[in-house]
Design a protein around this motif. Structure first.
Motif, PDB file in Angstrom:
ATOM      1  N   LYS A 129       0.842  -1.202   0.000  1.00  0.00           N
ATOM      2  CA  LYS A 129       0.000   0.000   0.000  1.00  0.00           C
ATOM      3  C   LYS A 129       0.879   1.255   0.000  1.00  0.00           C
ATOM      4  CE  LYS A 129      -3.717   2.395   2.435  1.00  0.00           C
ATOM      5  NZ  LYS A 129      -3.036   3.694   2.335  1.00  0.00           N
ATOM      6  N   GLN A 130       1.932   1.226   0.807  1.00  0.00           N
ATOM      7  CA  GLN A 130       2.818   2.391   0.844  1.00  0.00           C
ATOM      8  C   GLN A 130       3.556   2.570  -0.481  1.00  0.00           C
ATOM      9  OE1 GLN A 130       4.985   3.413   4.489  1.00  0.00           O
ATOM     10  NE2 GLN A 130       4.140   1.576   5.427  1.00  0.00           N
ATOM     11  N   LEU A 131       3.900   1.450  -1.136  1.00  0.00           N
ATOM     12  CA  LEU A 131       4.528   1.547  -2.449  1.00  0.00           C
ATOM     13  C   LEU A 131       3.557   2.133  -3.473  1.00  0.00           C
ATOM     14  CD1 LEU A 131       6.556  -1.795  -2.630  1.00  0.00           C
ATOM     15  CD2 LEU A 131       7.451   0.527  -2.322  1.00  0.00           C
ATOM     16  N   VAL A 132       2.296   1.718  -3.406  1.00  0.00           N
ATOM     17  CA  VAL A 132       1.274   2.289  -4.294  1.00  0.00           C
ATOM     18  C   VAL A 132       1.204   3.799  -4.077  1.00  0.00           C
ATOM     19  CG1 VAL A 132      -1.208   2.444  -4.755  1.00  0.00           C
ATOM     20  CG2 VAL A 132      -0.127   0.205  -4.534  1.00  0.00           C
ATOM     21  N   ASP A 133       1.155   4.213  -2.818  1.00  0.00           N
ATOM     22  CA  ASP A 133       1.076   5.642  -2.508  1.00  0.00           C
ATOM     23  C   ASP A 133       2.276   6.395  -3.078  1.00  0.00           C
ATOM     24  OD1 ASP A 133      -1.287   5.226  -1.164  1.00  0.00           O
ATOM     25  OD2 ASP A 133      -0.376   5.200   0.837  1.00  0.00           O
ATOM     26  N   GLY A 156      -1.816  -3.508  -9.294  1.00  0.00           N
ATOM     27  CA  GLY A 156      -1.559  -4.621 -10.198  1.00  0.00           C
ATOM     28  C   GLY A 156      -0.163  -4.546 -10.797  1.00  0.00           C
ATOM     29  N   TRP A 157       0.279  -3.329 -11.098  1.00  0.00           N
ATOM     30  CA  TRP A 157       1.622  -3.148 -11.642  1.00  0.00           C
ATOM     31  C   TRP A 157       2.683  -3.554 -10.625  1.00  0.00           C
ATOM     32  CZ3 TRP A 157       5.363   0.613 -10.105  1.00  0.00           C
ATOM     33  CH2 TRP A 157       6.498   0.652 -10.925  1.00  0.00           C
ATOM     34  N   ILE A 158       2.455  -3.228  -9.355  1.00  0.00           N
ATOM     35  CA  ILE A 158       3.412  -3.607  -8.313  1.00  0.00           C
ATOM     36  C   ILE A 158       3.496  -5.131  -8.195  1.00  0.00           C
ATOM     37  CG2 ILE A 158       3.776  -3.618  -5.804  1.00  0.00           C
ATOM     38  CD1 ILE A 158       3.022  -0.642  -5.857  1.00  0.00           C
ATOM     39  N   VAL A 161       5.688  -6.187 -10.943  1.00  0.00           N
ATOM     40  CA  VAL A 161       7.086  -5.878 -10.622  1.00  0.00           C
ATOM     41  C   VAL A 161       7.675  -6.948  -9.700  1.00  0.00           C
ATOM     42  CG1 VAL A 161       8.591  -4.275  -9.372  1.00  0.00           C
ATOM     43  CG2 VAL A 161       6.907  -3.393 -10.990  1.00  0.00           C
ATOM     44  N   GLU A 162       6.920  -7.324  -8.661  1.00  0.00           N
ATOM     45  CA  GLU A 162       7.398  -8.340  -7.722  1.00  0.00           C
ATOM     46  C   GLU A 162       7.623  -9.675  -8.427  1.00  0.00           C
ATOM     47  OE1 GLU A 162       4.557  -8.585  -4.579  1.00  0.00           O
ATOM     48  OE2 GLU A 162       5.271  -6.766  -3.565  1.00  0.00           O
ATOM     49  N   GLU A 163       6.631 -10.119  -9.217  1.00  0.00           N
ATOM     50  CA  GLU A 163       6.706 -11.437  -9.863  1.00  0.00           C
ATOM     51  C   GLU A 163       7.845 -11.488 -10.879  1.00  0.00           C
ATOM     52  OE1 GLU A 163       6.164 -15.244 -10.335  1.00  0.00           O
ATOM     53  OE2 GLU A 163       4.962 -14.067  -8.919  1.00  0.00           O
ATOM     54  N   VAL A 164       7.939 -10.453 -11.710  1.00  0.00           N
ATOM     55  CA  VAL A 164       8.994 -10.426 -12.731  1.00  0.00           C
ATOM     56  C   VAL A 164      10.376 -10.388 -12.073  1.00  0.00           C
ATOM     57  CG1 VAL A 164      10.051  -8.994 -14.531  1.00  0.00           C
ATOM     58  CG2 VAL A 164       7.595  -9.436 -14.565  1.00  0.00           C
ATOM     59  N   THR A 165      10.505  -9.599 -11.020  1.00  0.00           N
ATOM     60  CA  THR A 165      11.800  -9.475 -10.363  1.00  0.00           C
ATOM     61  C   THR A 165      12.222 -10.779  -9.704  1.00  0.00           C
ATOM     62  OG1 THR A 165      11.362  -7.120  -9.973  1.00  0.00           O
ATOM     63  CG2 THR A 165      13.166  -8.118  -8.734  1.00  0.00           C
ATOM     64  N   ILE A 166      11.289 -11.460  -9.048  1.00  0.00           N
ATOM     65  CA  ILE A 166      11.615 -12.745  -8.430  1.00  0.00           C
ATOM     66  C   ILE A 166      12.028 -13.760  -9.499  1.00  0.00           C
ATOM     67  CG2 ILE A 166      10.590 -14.758  -7.290  1.00  0.00           C
ATOM     68  CD1 ILE A 166       9.178 -12.872  -5.415  1.00  0.00           C
TER      69      ILE A 166
END
Length: 200
Positions: A129-133, A156-158, A161-166
């Motif tokens: 949530k803080q990253l979204v903000d 959804g973009w975050i 980002v998490e899935e692609v990075t992992i």
């Protein structure tokens, strides 16, 4: 891991030391495998003293996750002196650097057995949530009208980002700069209204 020579620390310093040791251990094993006994031994203190700072093993584990979350948010503080496109790329570069430097602990938190723990998930959800903000701050700088639809799309973009990075950490088939280009470029695709954020 090395055993720390016992020295007198203030309560705040001792608590920080224990959390830092916990985060280091998290890079070597899953959260659920972090041993109170091992941490106390490395800190040069008794097991009982550790429980003075953390009432239970679970409290200690949750505090480690919270500290990890705080660390990554600290690493991703936007540089408001940059333009929105520069700000976004700067944050993505620092994100990739952070997860590369903390690869095992990052993957363990998001994909390990403990990731299904309800209290742990609350911490991770607050982190997202803080990253979204923070991403929405870029939009405000670009004079975008922030709507609930945009907030949902950024979330959804975050996740992307998490899935692609992992996946990249597990098997880096492309260069680091290509990864960053992909992460930045995916934002206007996921959130068309955010195009001014990445358009120079």
């Amino acid at each position: 891991m090395d055993i720390v020579k016992r020295i007198r620390l203030s309560p705040a310093e001792r608590r920080d030391q224990l959390l830092e040791l916990g985060i280091k251990m998290l890079s070597l094993r899953g959260l659920e495998q972090i041993s109170i006994e091992d941490i106390a031994k490395m800190a040069g203190i008794s097991r009982g003293l550790l429980f003075h700072y953390f009432p239970s093993k679970r409290d200690f584990h949750l505090a480690i996750v919270q500290r990890s979350s705080d660390d990554i948010l600290g690493a991703l503080t936007p540089n408001e002196e940059l333009t929105p496109p520069e700000m976004l790329r700067d944050v993505m570069e620092r994100y990739v650097t952070y997860v590369t430097d903390n690869r095992d602990s990052y993957v363990s938190l998001l994909r390990g057995p403990g990731s299904g723990d309800p209290e742990l998930r609350v911490i991770l959800e607050d982190n997202r949530k803080q990253l979204v903000d923070r991403i929405l701050i870029f939009g405000r700088f670009a004079d975008i009208d922030i709507t609930p639809r945009i907030e949902l799309a950024v979330r959804g973009w975050i996740a992307f980002v998490e899935e692609v990075t992992i996946s990249w950490l597990t098997e880096p088939k492309i260069a680091r700069e290509e990864l960053i280009d992909m992460l930045v470029g995916a934002l206007p695709v996921t959130v068309p209204d955010a195009a001014p954020v990445v358009s120079l």
